[in-house]
Design an enzyme around this catalytic site. Structure first.
Site, short mmCIF file in Angstrom:
data_model
loop_
_atom_site.label_atom_id
_atom_site.label_comp_id
_atom_site.label_asym_id
_atom_site.label_seq_id
_atom_site.Cartn_x
_atom_site.Cartn_y
_atom_site.Cartn_z
N ASP A 185 20.44 -27.32 25.94
CA ASP A 185 21.74 -26.60 25.76
C ASP A 185 22.88 -27.46 26.46
O ASP A 185 23.61 -27.92 25.53
CB ASP A 185 21.99 -25.43 26.42
N GLU A 421 11.50 -22.85 36.29
CA GLU A 421 11.96 -23.27 35.07
C GLU A 421 12.39 -24.80 35.39
O GLU A 421 11.87 -25.78 34.32
CB GLU A 421 13.09 -22.59 34.82
#
Ligand code: 2M8
Length: 449
Positions: A185, A421
């Site tokens: 992103d 993550e």
């Protein structure tokens, strides 16, 4: 065996058990959530990675995971980046914000999905699931083989969508229409093109959810970045998710060198699957692999030694030092000398050889780059899923010599155990979501593969 030499074995067994528990806990019964709170739906490339993890536990469940993703496939062949779980209504931006079926008949009415896609790792996952099932038992292999023809038709439609709509000029590079399509992103790769994306004056108001789940806002994209992401979504929705219209008018239009390398390798895998099924598209798929390998190889910038994306709105290469720059190592296509130089760069102090790194893994952005930030999502942290994928692709290409040290380093990082993550590269501190499904899948495949 002495108690000391037994330790790594016990550590590995604990990591395997922990990873399996994460996938079980995130499993709704029909899909594995990408993460329990932050990403409570099925994401496209996450699902492919997760299916490889699942294949180590239960190959049938791995196939079912992909089948669920396929239920969201658009009439165009596009595999959407999110297939929403109707039972989970708190995520933002959710299906109402995307409004796909409301503006185009190409989108399914059920399940509801997002209107963009992600890197096409799926055929690579299927190739691996078949191999793991066959290794497990003749019966498991036969069951996956029986499932394969249906999956193949879905994958073929997906690949044909990508060549038709995302590389109509046959350049060997895929175009993306939103930064989220890259899966990275807020990577510095997209700073320049996003700097030209105007926040819509009539952007409908919204309330973020990610910064309520991850309390440290520094680990997530900024407010301005998010305004731009949401403006992008709004623009795509207003264009009816029509790829031709978006190519003509979209504010964010870039080639993605990592997705292109993934596509080259995935086309090769799909050609192998086609061959094993006696399907007629082998030559077509091999040609895709060849075209995209060449497109990726031609993107290498001699100065930086990395492959670069291009902003199609300006024609300028995007000179960011990110892990995506190693894309040619995933799919091959470089001459021997250029590949040797790229491997040397990967081992250098700008990357895995940086003296400050806790583990010698690839950070998402070079610590030597001015754009590097050690805690900010795709701007610096290390992502186990990315390092696993690099290891997997290098080994698939017969470069176990390059993959070996990376494999050991990511396993050391994963041994800390929360299946985060991403990690702070200098301290190893787990960041973002805990119990991230694709991190668990990485652990399973690295330890059991
Ligand atoms: C991240 O992307 C989502 C948007 O789709 C987000 O930022 O909220 C990325 O890391 C992406 O690559 C990943 O697939 C997704 C789910 O893990 O999260």
């Amino acid at each position: 065996m002495s108690a000391v030499s037994d330790l790594p074995v016990r550590r590995d067994a604990q990591v395997v058990a922990g990873a399996a528990a994460v996938l079980r806990a995130n499993d709704t019964g029909v899909m594995v959530r990408a993460a329990p709170h932050l990403y409570p739906h099925q994401w496209s490339w996450d699902a492919a990675f997760v299916s490889v993890g699942l294949a180590h536990l239960d190959p049938g469940r791995a196939c079912a995971e992909l089948d669920h993703l396929f239920t969201g496939q658009w009439r165009t062949g596009m595999l959407p980046h999110i297939v929403f779980d109707p039972a989970e209504t708190d995520y933002f931006p959710g299906p109402d914000r995307w409004g796909c079926a409301e503006v185009t008949d190409d989108a399914p009415v059920a399940p509801r999905t997002s209107g963009i896609c992600q890197p096409p790792v799926h055929a690579l996952a299927v190739e691996r699931i078949v191999a793991l099932a066959e290794r497990r038992s003749a019966a498991a292999g036969a069951r996956v083989r029986a499932w394969l023809p249906g999956a193949y038709r879905r994958l073929l439609a997906w690949h044909r969508y990508l060549v038709r709509e995302r590389d109509p000029l046959r350049t060997g590079l895929l175009t993306i229409h939103h930064g989220w399509e890259s899966g990275m992103d807020n990577s510095p790769r997209w700073d320049e093109p996003y700097s030209r994306v105007a926040v819509l004056p009539d952007l409908p108001p919204y309330r973020r959810r990610d910064t309520r789940v991850v309390r440290d806002a520094a680990q997530r994209p900024t407010r301005l970045e998010y305004d731009r992401y949401l403006s992008g979504v709004e623009e795509l929705r207003r264009a009816g998710y029509d790829d031709a219209r978006i190519r003509a008018t979209g504010g964010f239009l870039v080639t993605d060198v990592l997705a292109s390398a993934v596509f080259a390798a995935a086309s090769e895998a799909l050609a192998g699957i086609a061959r094993s099924l006696g399907a007629g598209e082998v030559a077509e798929l091999e040609e895709h692999a060849e075209r995209f390998r060449a497109g990726v190889a031609d993107s290498v910038d001699a100065g930086l030694g990395l492959a670069l994306d291009t902003d199609l709105r300006t024609g300028a290469p995007l000179r960011a030092e990110t892990v995506a720059g190693f894309a040619p190592l995933l799919c091959g296509g470089l001459g021997t000398a250029t590949e040797r130089e790229m491997v040397a760069l990967l081992r250098s102090e700008r990357w895995t050889g940086h003296p400050g790194l806790r583990h010698a893994v690839l950070p998402s952005t070079s610590p030597a780059s001015p754009a590097f930030h050690p805690r900010a999502y795709w701007r610096g942290p290390t992502w186990p899923v990315v390092d696993w994928f690099v290891v997997w692709m290098l080994e698939r290409r017969g470069r176990a010599d390059v993959a070996g040290p990376l494999r050991r380093a990511v396993l050391d990082e994963l041994a800390e155990g929360s299946f985060a993550e991403y990690h702070e590269p200098f301290t190893g501190e787990p960041l973002g979501s805990a119990a991230q499904s694709w991190t668990a899948a990485a652990a399973l495949d690295l330890l059991l593969g």
